[in-house]
Enzyme design. Structure first.
Site, short mmCIF file in Angstrom:
data_model
loop_
_atom_site.label_atom_id
_atom_site.label_comp_id
_atom_site.label_asym_id
_atom_site.label_seq_id
_atom_site.Cartn_x
_atom_site.Cartn_y
_atom_site.Cartn_z
N GLU A 118 30.28 42.36 35.57
CA GLU A 118 31.42 41.58 35.07
C GLU A 118 32.71 42.01 35.78
O GLU A 118 32.86 43.16 36.13
CB GLU A 118 31.61 41.84 33.56
CG GLU A 118 30.34 41.68 32.78
CD GLU A 118 30.50 42.03 31.30
OE1 GLU A 118 31.61 42.45 30.89
OE2 GLU A 118 29.51 41.86 30.57
N LYS A 120 36.22 43.48 35.88
CA LYS A 120 36.90 44.39 34.96
C LYS A 120 38.33 43.90 34.80
O LYS A 120 39.14 44.00 35.73
CB LYS A 120 36.86 45.82 35.50
CG LYS A 120 37.42 46.84 34.54
CD LYS A 120 37.14 48.26 35.02
CE LYS A 120 37.54 49.31 33.99
NZ LYS A 120 38.92 49.25 33.56
N ASP A 122 42.10 43.72 33.91
CA ASP A 122 43.14 44.75 33.84
C ASP A 122 44.13 44.37 32.75
O ASP A 122 45.18 43.80 33.00
CB ASP A 122 43.84 44.86 35.20
CG ASP A 122 44.63 46.14 35.31
OD1 ASP A 122 44.55 46.98 34.38
OD2 ASP A 122 45.34 46.32 36.32
N TYR A 233 33.92 40.79 25.92
CA TYR A 233 32.86 41.38 26.75
C TYR A 233 31.85 42.22 25.98
O TYR A 233 30.97 42.82 26.58
CB TYR A 233 33.45 42.21 27.89
CG TYR A 233 34.44 43.27 27.45
CD1 TYR A 233 34.04 44.37 26.69
CD2 TYR A 233 35.79 43.17 27.78
CE1 TYR A 233 34.94 45.33 26.28
CE2 TYR A 233 36.70 44.14 27.38
CZ TYR A 233 36.27 45.21 26.63
OH TYR A 233 37.16 46.15 26.22
N LYS A 321 35.61 50.73 40.48
CA LYS A 321 37.02 50.39 40.61
C LYS A 321 37.37 49.87 42.01
O LYS A 321 36.77 50.30 43.00
CB LYS A 321 37.88 51.64 40.33
CG LYS A 321 37.71 52.21 38.93
CD LYS A 321 38.27 51.30 37.85
CE LYS A 321 39.77 51.40 37.75
NZ LYS A 321 40.26 52.56 37.00
N CYS A 415 74.60 41.68 65.00
CA CYS A 415 73.17 41.36 65.07
C CYS A 415 72.44 42.36 65.97
O CYS A 415 72.87 42.59 67.10
CB CYS A 415 73.00 39.94 65.62
SG CYS A 415 71.29 39.55 66.02
N CYS A 418 71.36 40.44 69.35
CA CYS A 418 72.29 39.88 70.34
C CYS A 418 73.68 40.51 70.29
O CYS A 418 74.50 40.25 71.18
CB CYS A 418 72.41 38.37 70.17
SG CYS A 418 73.27 37.90 68.65
N CYS A 433 72.91 36.04 61.44
CA CYS A 433 73.43 36.03 62.80
C CYS A 433 73.72 34.56 63.09
O CYS A 433 72.84 33.72 62.96
CB CYS A 433 72.36 36.56 63.75
SG CYS A 433 72.71 36.15 65.46
N CYS A 438 70.86 33.55 70.08
CA CYS A 438 70.36 34.91 69.88
C CYS A 438 68.87 34.96 70.26
O CYS A 438 68.08 34.15 69.75
CB CYS A 438 70.55 35.30 68.42
SG CYS A 438 69.65 36.77 67.94
#
Ligand code: IVH
Length: 672
Positions: A118, A120, A122, A233, A321, A415, A418, A433, A438
């Site tokens: 199954e 798991k 969380d 479950y 896991k 920048c 450039c 910029c 550029c």
């Protein structure tokens, strides 16, 4: 109030309750609702009104409990009649094979053991007690022996049956203690955090914390708004029923109205258990809820009994896991990248670390404000998170590990690509910029131009684009159609064959539909859908380029932001010149191709797997042209999933949600 009640009201209340329990079961357990959500809500509201008007009709197991009850001052506690155990963990295939060998050894058996595997979940473990089919108590796991009573909160979870599905309840056991995991789906989690941020509350770090926090709300009316969900479950005990296997027990739970995860893999040999783990790891990022592994259970209840448990965990089950999706590492530097539209994005350089099965060495820091808010400094130890396919993120700084030598970050004034001064507009988080020549912007614009949804030029990958710009061979995307085979083949890492192939690929892409062409131009805020709308509305690029911002805004689906951006793009002489150059270099825009119909208007499609007669991109285009929306994720709002060869987990998700799955031929039929 009080006194006599009109018998018609009693009958109506009873019939509403019965119907609501039934529709709840159809929706949450069978995934096959018979009525709309709105209709369900109307019935529920009617019931609530009647119960308010006639309090003597109130009952704890009424579906009206879904909306929650006034706040408690504290939770009571309850002892679990059977300890809620924990699970042993496995971290690799060998651990699982060792578990299988141990099981056989303890049972003194050579033959294969049958397992049920199954996902798991969380979330948060809970136990629900039903007496004669009615929910009487719900509690948390607590320390395994004693838990907190959270009945009012659990009642608000739509997927929890307040009354078991059993013929006139005669079939319901006198007592059932059923166990499951409460969780909050990813979408609900994101929405919850958005609301919390809006109300200046700290966001939850992950869905599990959000679920746990919601379950421990003293005011269950708040819990009711959190959209919690549950899968069951297992059981503590059940009276009046005997099962042979875990799988059989799960089936019985399902017929009693308890939602069971549809991904559960029943009754398989250990080899298949390992294969299932791999399937789950692939699906993990696409599932609408978080899972943190797989649980393997010996299926036979007689064998489970024989194996027994230690004080901590059963010997018949184990959790395999997944690699954690969050890890901590050192942020070594912050680099500033310049995107296609000139936005400066700070990117963290991390000491490489394995997160969720992949090595991560970069994480986006979004913008200046984000760094400020999280107080991220160079040299900090940070918590890094990977979620699905998205770019890794820095969740937070582990401030307790600071040495004092960490350095604050400041956004550059110019920048980095450039050297031109950068700009941050009032009210915007982004720093830009503004130099459209550029080189960093030019590279990104060319990459976008050559990408799948645009000109789709095979062989013109990111690395090559960068090399060609650096060598001065490409100054804009229009130069792509001017590339010279001889010059290309003389480049580093480029042979005659690759040069030839690239030129051929470029030649083969000179004809293009109007919408793709518009998308390829890389106009800010114009995505594939916007390009499609514009292409539908205008008969040529010239007509579009002459259109005013006001006229653009008048087009359905085009908002003021897009209109301003489009008009601004065509106001710039430089952009007009590049378009002119594209035409001179032989690009032919196919204005006929866009014939938008509304045949599939309002329908949402998801594509998965390989199609035989068209690429996914082509399928997407024809669908959008027919008015449909194409999404990358399957949800309850999806109308059709088109499954080609070797479909991915989207197909499982579609089945799980009961979304209609069609094949390529049916898609063609719909379109023709
Ligand atoms: S069976 C005695 N099945 O994992 C065995 N647990 O680490 C009881 N969990 O406390 C657990 N999904 O909260 C089982 N399909 C699943 C599960 C599951 C999540 C949680 C559960 C339990 C924890 C153990």
């Amino acid at each position: 109030m009080g006194g006599t009640i009109d018998p018609a009201v009693v009958v109506e209340v009873e019939s509403l309750r019965k119907a609501l329990h039934h529709h709840n079961y159809r929706y949450h357990v069978l995934d096959d609702p018979e009525i709309s959500d709105a209709e369900y809500d109307r019935m529920l509201q009617r019931l609530i009104r009647l119960e308010e008007r006639h309090p003597q009709l109130a009952r704890a197991d009424s579906p009206s409990a879904r909306v929650g009850a006034p706040a408690l001052s504290r939770f009571g506690t309850v002892a679990h009649s059977h300890t809620m155990l924990s699970l042993d963990n496995a971290f690799n295939d060998e651990d699982i094979l060792e578990f299988d060998r141990r099981v056989k050894r303890q049972l003194n058996r050579d033959e294969e053991i049958v397992y049920t595997a199954e996902p798991k979940m969380d979330g948060v473990a809970v136990e629900l007690v039903y007496e004669h089919g009615k929910l009487v108590t719900a509690s948390t796991r607590g320390d395994g022996v004693t838990g907190e009573v959270i009945t009012a909160n659990v009642c608000t979870i739509g997927a929890v049956p307040l009354v078991m599905q059993a013929e006139g309840l005669a079939g319901a056991p006198a007592r059932l203690e059923v166990r499951g995991e409460v969780f909050i789906g990813i979408d609900a989690f994101k929405e919850l955090n958005r609301q919390r941020i809006r109300h200046e509350l700290p966001p939850f770090a992950n869905p599990r914390n959000a679920a746990a926090g919601s379950l421990r709300q003293l005011d269950s009316r708040i819990t009711a708004r959190r959209l919690l969900d549950i899968f069951f479950y297992g059981i503590g005990i059940v009276t009046d029923a005997v099962f042979e296997s875990h799988w059989q027990l799960l089936q019985a739970l399902k017929t009693w109205g308890f939602p069971i995860n549809p991904l559960i893999r029943p009754q398989v040999a250990i080899r298949k258990v390992l294969a299932f783990y791999r399937e789950l790891s692939h699906m993990r990022g696409q599932l609408p809820y978080d899972i943190d592994g797989m649980v393997v259970k010996v299926d036979s209840l007689a064998l489970q009994q024989q194996l027994g448990a230690t004080t901590r965990s059963p010997r018949w089950a184990i959790a395999y896991k997944f690699a954690a999706m969050q890890e901590s590492t050192v942020l070594e530097d912050i680099e500033v990248q310049v995107g296609r539209t000139g936005v400066l994005t700070p990117v963290a350089h991390l000491k490489p670390i394995r997160v969720g099965g992949a090595t991560v060495s970069r994480a986006t820091l979004h913008n200046e404000d984000e760094i400020e808010k999280k107080d991220i400094r160079i040299g900090d130890t940070v918590l890094v998170q990977r979620a699905g396919d998205v770019i890794p993120e820095v969740v937070k700084v582990i401030a307790s590990l600071r040495s004092g030598a960490e350095q604050k970050f400041f956004m550059p004034k110019t920048c980095p690509a450039c050297g031109v001064a950068v700009l941050r507009l009032k009210g915007e988080a982004a720093t830009r910029c503004v130099n459209s020549s550029c080189p960093a912007q030019v590279k990104e614009r060319i990459k976008h131009f050559a990408s799948k949804g645009a000109f789709d030029i095979d062989g013109l990958g990111d690395k090559l684009v960068e090399q060609l710009v650096d060598n001065g061979l490409l100054n804009s995307y229009a130069d792509i159609f001017d590339l010279d085979e001889a010059v290309l083949s003389g480049l580093e890492r480029m042979g005659t064959k690759s040069a030839q192939n690239l030129i051929r690929a470029v030649e083969g892409r000179k004809r293009i539909s109007f919408s793709r062409f518009l998308y390829a131009l890389g106009i800010r805020h114009v995505g594939e859908h916007g390009a499609m709308l514009l292409a539908k509305h205008f008969s040529s690029i010239e007509a579009l380029s002459e259109c005013s911002q006001e006229d653009l805004t008048a087009i359905e689906g085009i908002g003021p932001v897009v209109a301003e951006s489009v008009a601004g793009f065509f106001r710039q002489q430089k952009n007009r010149a590049i378009i002119q150059q594209l035409m001179e270099n032989g690009v032919q825009v196919d204005y006929e191709a866009v014939a938008i119909t509304d045949r599939l208007a309002g329908k949402t499609f998801v594509l998965t797997g390989t199609l035989k007669t068209m690429t996914r991109q082509q399928a997407k285009e024809v669908l959008v042209t027919a008015g449909a929306t194409v999404s990358s994720t399957v949800s309850r709002n999806t109308d059709f999933v088109v499954a080609g060869d070797a479909p991915g987990s989207k197909l499982d998700r579609a089945r799980q949600l009961g979304v209609t799955v069609i094949d390529e031929q049916s898609l063609r039929d719909m379109l023709s």
